[in-house]
Design an enzyme around this catalytic site. Structure first.
Site, PDB file in Angstrom:
ATOM      1  CG  ASP A  10      57.370  36.470  88.266  1.00 38.58           C
ATOM      2  OD1 ASP A  10      56.771  35.927  89.213  1.00 38.58           O
ATOM      3  OD2 ASP A  10      57.187  37.669  87.964  1.00 38.58           O
ATOM      4  CB  SER A  11      53.300  34.361  87.909  1.00 37.21           C
ATOM      5  OG  SER A  11      53.491  35.692  88.372  1.00 37.21           O
ATOM      6  N   GLY A  43      49.144  35.223  92.726  1.00 40.56           N
ATOM      7  CA  GLY A  43      48.680  35.756  94.010  1.00 40.56           C
ATOM      8  C   GLY A  43      47.280  35.316  94.385  1.00 40.56           C
ATOM      9  CB  CYS A  74      57.846  34.507  91.670  1.00 38.40           C
ATOM     10  SG  CYS A  74      56.100  34.508  92.086  1.00 38.40           S
ATOM     11  CG  ASN A  75      58.537  38.245  96.840  1.00 37.96           C
ATOM     12  OD1 ASN A  75      59.274  38.406  97.791  1.00 37.96           O
ATOM     13  ND2 ASN A  75      58.668  38.949  95.726  1.00 37.96           N
ATOM     14  CB  THR A  76      53.354  34.634  94.778  1.00 42.34           C
ATOM     15  OG1 THR A  76      53.255  36.059  94.816  1.00 42.34           O
ATOM     16  CG2 THR A  76      52.009  34.030  95.111  1.00 42.34           C
ATOM     17  CB  CYS A 188      54.928  41.437  94.526  1.00 41.10           C
ATOM     18  SG  CYS A 188      54.424  40.980  92.843  1.00 41.10           S
ATOM     19  CB  THR A 189      59.599  40.192  91.309  1.00 37.72           C
ATOM     20  OG1 THR A 189      58.646  39.286  90.745  1.00 37.72           O
ATOM     21  CG2 THR A 189      60.451  39.480  92.340  1.00 37.72           C
ATOM     22  CG  HIS A 190      54.515  41.693  88.703  1.00 31.13           C
ATOM     23  ND1 HIS A 190      54.804  40.389  89.008  1.00 31.13           N
ATOM     24  CD2 HIS A 190      53.996  41.684  87.441  1.00 31.13           C
ATOM     25  CE1 HIS A 190      54.470  39.619  87.985  1.00 31.13           C
ATOM     26  NE2 HIS A 190      53.981  40.378  87.020  1.00 31.13           N
TER      27      HIS A 190
HETATM   28  N1  DGL Z   1      55.882  38.513  90.751  1.00 25.51           N
HETATM   29  C1  DGL Z   1      55.249  37.715  91.701  1.00 25.51           C
HETATM   30  C2  DGL Z   1      55.775  37.873  93.105  1.00 25.51           C
HETATM   31  O1  DGL Z   1      56.907  38.262  93.309  1.00 25.51           O
HETATM   32  C3  DGL Z   1      53.819  37.314  91.629  1.00 25.51           C
HETATM   33  C4  DGL Z   1      52.757  38.092  90.950  1.00 25.51           C
HETATM   34  C5  DGL Z   1      51.508  37.227  90.801  1.00 25.51           C
HETATM   35  O2  DGL Z   1      51.539  36.341  89.948  1.00 25.51           O
HETATM   36  O3  DGL Z   1      50.550  37.415  91.557  1.00 25.51           O
HETATM   37  O4  DGL Z   1      55.100  37.594  94.052  1.00 25.51           O
END
Ligand code: DGL
Length: 272
Positions: A10-11, A43, A74-76, A188-190
């Site tokens: 992930d990021s 993002g 990470c979705n992004t 978003c996984t966060h």
């Molecule tokens: N956790 C990430 C996601 O699922 C990205 C968060 C980010 O770096 O903006 O999209």
């Protein structure tokens, strides 16, 4: 017995919500969590630069860790770069994309909210998911500017500001033709890291969809079909985290990684 090695990417710290589910699904696997914290948040990046960045960082991580499979938590990153990653590297990739299909199956009101990063909200991939699976629903898709950062701050010990949180989620709580949002996709996984805080400030109750358990099941299926690289004996090393920068609060985050089951840390400097 050979221990499978899984790289979770992930990021930042959001992928830990997926790591938690992977650990439950595959308790014997050796997990390496990699956070491209030098480039966080993803993002806000432009698409072309971000694909290049992800492919480059992944190349270095694969060289260092030689995993059996990679989970892009990470979705992004997934909505943009999965195809490029699969083209560049042979290792199997499991991606994470907004759970729009299950949301469309679960909604009763027909009004769905999708909370994502600005990057994910603008992707063609995300719009295609909506057209394919939720064409019969009203979908409010919102690219939240600060939510991922608020989640990181929370894990570093800084409580979210309820007013700020409320404003970040407000665009997905909507009313339409006498109906209101009843399902919100955490795209978003966060965001699952903030679920208790979000529930407290949300204008009404909804079902939140965290895709982590489904991703973990998919990872287990892919692993079943993958010949393992590791030696057939010897105890696996402890789960560890790799960061792409030692700066920007990295040391503050190490306690959180450790608390989430990644006690040892390494740095692989990949400046942005
Ligand atoms: N956790 C990430 C996601 O699922 C990205 C968060 C980010 O770096 O903006 O999209």
């Amino acid at each position: 017995m050979t221990t499978p090695r899984i790289l979770i990417f992930d990021s930042g710290m959001g992928g830990l919500t997926v790591a938690r589910a992977v650990r439950t699904q595959l308790p014997a696997a050796h997990l390496i969590f990699a956070a491209d914290n030098a480039a966080f948040p993803y993002g806000a990046w432009g698409e072309e630069e971000l694909v290049k960045r992800i492919v480059r960082v992944m190349g270095e991580l694969l060289e260092r860790t030689a995993p059996d499979i990679v989970v892009v938590a990470c979705n992004t990153a997934s909505t943009l770069a999965l195809a490029a990653l699969r083209e560049a590297y042979k290792v199997p990739f499991v991606g994470t994309v907004p759970a729009i299909k299950p949301a469309a199956a679960q909604t009763k009101s027909g009004v769905i909210g999708v909370l994502a990063t600005p990057g994910t909200a603008s992707r063609e991939y995300t719009h295609a998911l909506i057209h394919t699976y939720a064409y019969h629903c009203k979908v409010f898709l919102h690219g939240a500017k600060r939510l991922a950062e608020i989640a990181e701050q929370k894990l570093k010990g800084h409580a979210p500001n309820p007013e700020e949180l409320k404003a970040e989620i407000a665009p997905v709580f909507r009313k339409r033709d006498g109906q209101q949002t009843d399902v919100v996709v955490l795209g978003c996984t966060h965001y699952p890291l903030l679920i208790e805080d979000i529930r407290k400030v949300a204008p009404w109750e909804v079902t939140y969809i965290d895709p982590a358990p489904a991703i973990a099941r998919r990872a287990a299926d892919v692993l079943d079909e993958t010949p393992l690289k590791g030696p057939a004996d010897g105890a696996p090393p402890p789960n560890s985290v790799i960061l792409t920068s030692a700066r920007g609060g990295a040391s503050e985050s190490l306690g959180a990684y450790s608390a989430m089951g990644f006690p040892t840390a390494e740095f692989l400097e990949v400046p942005r």
